[in-house]
Design an enzyme around this catalytic site. Structure first.
Site, PDB file in Angstrom:
ATOM      1  N   SER A 561      40.249  70.991  62.685  1.00 40.75           N
ATOM      2  CA  SER A 561      39.805  70.923  64.075  1.00 40.75           C
ATOM      3  C   SER A 561      39.685  69.459  64.491  1.00 40.75           C
ATOM      4  O   SER A 561      40.670  68.740  64.485  1.00 40.75           O
ATOM      5  CB  SER A 561      38.494  71.694  64.236  1.00 40.75           C
ATOM      6  OG  SER A 561      38.226  71.950  65.584  1.00 40.75           O
ATOM      7  N   ASP A 646      43.966  80.958  68.625  1.00 41.88           N
ATOM      8  CA  ASP A 646      42.894  79.966  68.538  1.00 41.88           C
ATOM      9  C   ASP A 646      42.337  79.663  69.929  1.00 41.88           C
ATOM     10  O   ASP A 646      43.083  79.295  70.835  1.00 41.88           O
ATOM     11  CB  ASP A 646      43.422  78.689  67.891  1.00 41.88           C
ATOM     12  CG  ASP A 646      42.322  77.751  67.432  1.00 41.88           C
ATOM     13  OD1 ASP A 646      41.239  77.759  68.034  1.00 41.88           O
ATOM     14  OD2 ASP A 646      42.550  77.008  66.463  1.00 41.88           O
ATOM     15  N   HIS A 681      40.808  80.340  65.381  1.00 40.08           N
ATOM     16  CA  HIS A 681      40.368  79.043  64.878  1.00 40.08           C
ATOM     17  C   HIS A 681      39.872  79.122  63.439  1.00 40.08           C
ATOM     18  O   HIS A 681      40.031  78.175  62.675  1.00 40.08           O
ATOM     19  CB  HIS A 681      39.259  78.498  65.777  1.00 40.08           C
ATOM     20  CG  HIS A 681      39.024  77.029  65.630  1.00 40.08           C
ATOM     21  ND1 HIS A 681      39.964  76.079  65.975  1.00 40.08           N
ATOM     22  CD2 HIS A 681      37.958  76.323  65.156  1.00 40.08           C
ATOM     23  CE1 HIS A 681      39.483  74.873  65.746  1.00 40.08           C
ATOM     24  NE2 HIS A 681      38.265  74.990  65.239  1.00 40.08           N
TER      25      HIS A 681
END
Length: 709
Positions: A561, A646, A681
């Protein structure tokens, strides 16, 4: 050099790909990677034009986009085919270390003991409770395994039980887009109510009438922008809005206070918060503001008796604790309970009848402080290890002299204790079991300090097997994050034993952008100081090389991330320093994303990254954005991952990045894109399945390190 593989037939779209095999100078055939088509797209901002040849990959519903992602997956499978036995071995190792029939430590609330447990071989938990005593019959409130049947992805979040213990509310996401539908189940009859509330964050706050709930609704950017009220049995379309957050830089949440006296509503942005409260007994009444929002004022409230206790940065960079009467909540009435200290960050607290418990961070480590309200005692819990993490666990009742806390380190599995705050005796209730021959004494933990570019000392935590020689030839995986003020603490993860037991050193760089060394540590790694995060990480890597733990030929790095942004930045800045990189769901197209307010998280993160509509922030972002700074040069081997659904970092960021790297890089090192076509995610759902991707990552690292067992 990239491994030479036998030619494999790939059925791919000719429009975007050039499939097939090619030969090297020795005449050996190997797989040719997919090549995304270049379609010029000019993007203009601040009077400056940028050309994005891969902007078309933003079209999630475009069949050519899906074909490209599937082609990249096929290429990844072909390149990694020889490591499949190793992947399977690693996956089996990781799962075999996990206790199959694990159970959480029960906690008592309103006459019931609540816990979760896993059945052997099952992917999902069972949410259970027992009445009055742990010897009572078990009541399975939710069997997520049964609920998840027929779904590729299934996530249950935030189960909450009504005040009379009769109804459980819970959120379900079956797409991995973090849009939850709220469901309600009658625990007496087992019947799931007809009320189903879509497009929420999955959290329901119960009023004391046992029929009214408050919940957050998401907008098209997945921002929680409205708090609504629902009465069970009524039409969901008629649910009134009790609060609408119109400032797009804020999100709003709702929950019930630990005392259960109030429904608490909060609006928060990166730099400010605002709380409202409503008596749980009067759900139709108006919410009252604790203190109106102010720029750079953050506060968090907890209710106990006639006061709100407040953790705040008001005249306190590292936060302090204050209190105010419930009937006089404006800032002018706040009184210090625990004053500000320059060298201590107050991170959390818990209120008890006779004690105040505070989580404090000093010199990068978490401490638990116990203070009696009558001032007769003030002490810290002792922890012996050089690098560790401690935290306040579940403590639902005020009238108790027992603190439940957690403790872990790089060699100590997560452990739950009950601590008598009067006698100072602690009882270990549970330590995460590592099945097999694991022994903490086989490993060594160290804490080092690297010197950053500007002279700042940056901590590094690392673990390795005893007997390791510091000869500069050890494979080492350096992990980093460094954003949002989130600290990366040295906690235990049994999966890393599969690397460490094969000779790897595992290290964590506690870089600026987190809060390990206090609030200034965060502020010196954001906005126009963001590059400190990247140069800190490089300094940590160089220090580990200087200390003979590793070398650039055996050094690997990983981050996900915002940590994936870190990976992208450091490989642009120092590609020569690393043998291989794992970038998970990486935020790499910083400028384009932050210019698009329709993308989830953009507007709420202007105070983290800056608003590129402002030329100063635009220029600074553009100077480090990984996608915008890919150059014609050699890069290390890289494994990049993403999820099609995501909601935090859109799949097209890593997809575009890989396409551009393929076009410009001059080396023959492996570059792989792994897209989870059914995930988001956090990857796949399930207790065990998630480690399939871990096994892929570890096999990638081990193969580059020349370790094939």
């Amino acid at each position: 050099m990239r491994k030479k593989l036998a030619c494999t037939a790939l059925v791919l779209s000719l429009f975007i790909l050039e499939p097939g095999c090619k030969k090297d100078s020795e005449g050996t055939e190997f797989i040719k990677p997919p090549v995304a088509a270049k379609i010029k797209k000019e993007l203009t901002s601040n009077g400056q034009a940028r050309v994005d040849d891969y902007y078309w990959l933003n079209e999630r519903d475009n069949p050519k986009v899906i074909a490209y992602l599937e082609a990249e997956n096929a290429y990844k499978e072909a390149v990694m085919k020889s490591t499949v036995p190793l992947q399977e071995k690693i996956f089996t190792e990781i799962v075999s270390r996990m206790k199959q029939t694990d159970m959480s430590v029960p906690f008592k609330k309103k006459g019931y003991y609540y816990y979760t447990r896993y059945d052997e071989g099952k992917e999902y938990p069972l949410y259970c409770r027992k009445k009055e005593t742990l010897e009572a019959d078990e009541e399975v409130m939710l069997d997520v395994n049964a609920m998840a049947e027929g779904h590729d992805y299934y996530d249950v979040t935030s189960p909450s039980v009504s005040s009379n213990n009769d109804i459980i509310a819970f959120g379900v996401d079956v797409v991995s887009r973090r849009k939850y539908t709220l469901y309600f189940k009658n625990l007496a009859t087992g019947e799931v109510c007809e009320d189903q509330i879509p497009n929420t964050n999955g959290v329901a706050a119960w009023a004391n009438d046992n029929k009214t709930v408050f919940y957050g609704e998401k907008d098209e950017t997945l921002r929680i922008h409205k708090i609504k009220k629902h009465v069970l049995g009524s039409e969901i379309s008629d649910d009134p809005v009790v609060f609408h957050e119109t400032d797009v830089t804020f999100e709003t949440y709702v929950y019930k206070s630990k005392s259960e006296k109030f429904i608490i509503l909060t609006s928060q942005s990166t730099l400010s918060t605002e709380y409202r409260f409503l008596a749980s007994d009067t759900p139709n009444g108006p919410f009252k503001v604790v203190h109106p929002r102010e720029r750079n004022l953050e506060y968090h409230i907890e209710h106990f008796k006639d006061k709100f206790y407040i953790r705040t940065n008001y005249q306190a960079k590292n936060f302090k604790l204050m209190a105010t009467p419930v009937d006089k909540t404006a800032k002018a009435n706040w009184v210090d309970i625990l004053p500000h200290r320059q060298d201590v960050l107050v991170e959390n607290f818990a209120v008890f009848e006779h004690h105040l418990v505070v989580s404090e961070r000093k010199d990068g480590l978490m401490q638990l402080r116990i203070i009696r309200w009558d001032s007769s005692d003030d002490h810290y819990l002792d922890f012996d290890e050089e690098a560790y993490f401690s935290y306040i666990s579940t403590n639902p009742e005020f009238d108790s002299d027992t603190l439940r806390f957690g403790y872990t380190s790089l060699t100590t599995p997560n452990s739950i204790f009950d601590y008598n705050m009067n006698t100072k005796e602690r009882e270990l209730l549970k330590q995460e079991e590592v099945v097999g021959d694991f022994a903490p004494t086989n490993y060594r933990v160290e804490r080092l300090m690297a010197t950053a570019k500007d002279g700042t000392k940056v901590p590094i935590s690392l673990v390795y097997r005893r007997g390791l020689e510091k000869n500069g030839r050890n494979p080492l995986l350096l992990y980093g994050y460094g954003s949002y003020g989130y600290s990366t603490d040295p906690t235990f993860s049994s999966e890393y034993l599969s690397l460490i037991d094969r000779g790897f050193v595992y290290a964590i760089a506690h870089i600026r952008g987190g809060s390990e060394m206090g609030r200034s540590w965060y502020e010196d790694g954001k906005l126009l100081k963001k590059k400190n995060t990247f140069t800190d990480f490089i300094a940590c890597a160089e220090h580990l090389v200087d200390q003979k733990f590793t070398s650039p030929e055996t050094l690997f790095a990983a981050g996900g991330s915002a940590g994936g942004l870190l990976m992208g930045a450091v490989v642009n800045m120092r590609p020569d320093l690393f043998k291989g990189i794992i970038a998970a769901v990486p935020f790499v197209d910083v400028v384009t994303t932050m210019l698009d307010s329709s993308i989830p998280l953009t507007t709420s993160e202007y105070d983290e990254w800056g608003n590129p509509a402002n030329r100063e922030y635009y220029d600074y972002m553009l100077s480090y954005s990984p996608y915008d700074n890919v150059e014609v040069k050699d890069y290390p081997a890289m494994l990049v991952s993403t999820g099609l659904h995501d909601s935090q970092v859109q799949y097209w960021e890593p997809a575009k990045w890989v396409a551009k790297l393929r076009s410009l890089k001059t080396d023959d090192n492996i570059l792989l894109l792994h897209t989870n076509m059914g995930g988001g995610h956090s990857g796949v759902s399930g207790r065990f399945r998630m480690y399939k991707e871990t096994a892929l990552e570890f096999a990638f690292l081990l193969s580059l390190a020349g370790i094939d067992n």
